[in-house]
Write a protein that holds these residues in place. Structure first.
Motif: not given
Length: 419
Positions: A91-118
């Motif tokens: 099969p044409g495996m070159d057309a198969v890509v890996k999908v990353f669904c990323i979510h980050t939450e706000p860091n209320f204790s340090l508003p100038w940065q966000r929490k780690r992605q997961y």
């Protein structure tokens, strides 16, 4: 005899011969001549025919058994001349890509940065990565088909589309047809390939929305992370998308694939309307689809299969079948149904040409009937005709034979005389 002078010392075990011994093995630099008459070599013609050119193969990959396997674009790999076994197309495996669904939450204790992605199943940022590259490209979600569990993504970066060949869709496979599932399942970071056969073709319940759609059952391993990966046939064409599997202690290797008819319907819907319209509902409308209606039920006169129930008792029903409950809570709309009382509705039922609306009306009409015959018009154009006097006279015997305590319930008896 000539006397020889003997030297002092130990007597040698082997007497020294008069002539030196020659070695039993003689090493020479020239090749030994074979025994017998030399073979005659075949005489070549003066103008020999030129050898045929070697076969031209498409770009291929060699596996351990030496078989040439073609890659991509639906064009199979080359086949060696004189090889009776056809090369299996990869099969044409070159057309198969890996999908990353990323979510980050706000860091209320340090508003100038966000929490780690997961990783998350519901996210606003989606990235894709080609299997031979390290770059992750930001993707845009064009539309989501909740019923068929398919989403369409696109990448605006032109670099992503370089050296990428699209896959070709194949026809709906038959039973025992070979399939190959490609994806990025749990347990590794590189692309994974599993193979099997088609075990069944039937209407399946899609877990994402409990929709009843066409699906394929295969025995190839489908694990967490395989969802969205293509399933190829032995010709290298895509015949489906892996989306769920059955996890049970008594079941092994039961996976499910979204077939091409469902995929093509999703794509054609987007090409026509630039959105997934599903049941041709307006964007602000929500509801649940009726899958099947019992033909013998009274509701069959009003409801039909594939109807959409938008609300119940004035309460709007969401797409997932829930309704607002208490503050900040939702509950299944069947809760509203459980608050109702069952009422027997006799639709399409008549006695001597007069419609019967309920059981009380039926009992009243039978007791007060003075006609010679009782003619009951039932569903499906069925008619029952009884002699009135004979039927009333046989009622006690029928009750006794069938062990029925009474001809009518206590609540109907309480309604006498009929009002």
């Amino acid at each position: 005899m000539r006397d020889t002078k003997r030297k002092r010392g130990r007597k040698p075990k082997n007497p020294t011969p008069s002539q030196p011994l020659q070695s039993a093995v003689e090493i020479t630099t020239t090749a030994s001549r074979p025994r017998g008459r030399p073979k005659k070599l075949p005489k070549l013609p003066d103008n020999p025919d030129p050898l045929p050119p070697p076969p031209i193969l498409s770009p291929c990959r060699h596996v351990s058994n030496g078989t040439a396997i073609g890659l991509g674009g639906g064009s199979g790999g080359g086949e060696l001349a004189g090889d009776p076994i056809a090369a299996r197309v990869v099969p044409g495996m070159d057309a198969v890509v890996k999908v990353f669904c990323i979510h980050t939450e706000p860091n209320f204790s340090l508003p100038w940065q966000r929490k780690r992605q997961y990783s998350s199943s519901t996210t606003a940022r989606v990235k894709v990565q080609k299997r031979w590259a390290n770059t992750k490209y930001l993707a845009t979600v064009l539309c989501i088909g909740t019923e068929c569990d398919i989403a369409m993504l696109t990448v605006n970066d032109d670099e992503f589309w370089e050296v990428v060949s699209p896959v070709e869709f194949g026809e709906l496979p038959a039973l025992q047809d070979a399939v190959t599932v490609v994806g990025y399942p749990i347990g590794g970071d590189t692309i994974s390939v599993t193979s099997g056969v088609v075990s069944g073709v039937e209407i399946l319940s899609y877990v994402h929305r409990s929709a009843e759609l066409l699906g394929l059952q295969i025995d190839a391993a489908i694990n967490s992370g395989n969802s969205g990966g293509p399933a190829f046939n032995d010709k290298g064409n895509c015949v489906g998308i892996a989306f769920q599997s059955l996890k049970h202690e008594d079941a092994e290797n039961i996976g499910y694939v979204i077939p091409t008819p469902v995929i093509q319907h999703f794509i054609q819907d987007y090409e026509k309307n630039e959105a997934y319209t599903a049941m041709d509902m307006k964007p602000e409308q929500k509801g649940v689809r009726i899958f099947r209606v019992d033909p013998t039920a009274p509701e069959s006169m009003v409801l039909k299969s594939s109807d959409i129930v938008l609300s119940f008792d004035g309460v709007d029903i969401a797409n997932d079948g829930t309704i607002p409950f208490r503050h900040g809570e939702c509950i299944g709309f069947s809760y509203l149904v459980s608050q109702k009382y069952a009422v027997k509705v006799l639709q399409g039922f008549a006695l001597n040409g007069k419609p019967v609306t309920n059981l009380r009306r039926l009992a009243e009409m039978v007791e007060n009937c003075d006609d010679e015959f009782l003619k009951l018009d039932l569903e499906y154009e069925q008619t029952v005709v009884l002699r009135t006097k004979t039927a009333k006279a046989a009622t006690p015997d029928i009750l006794a034979t069938r062990c029925i305590p009474s001809a009518m319930s206590a609540d109907l008896k309480a309604l006498r005389p009929w009002t």
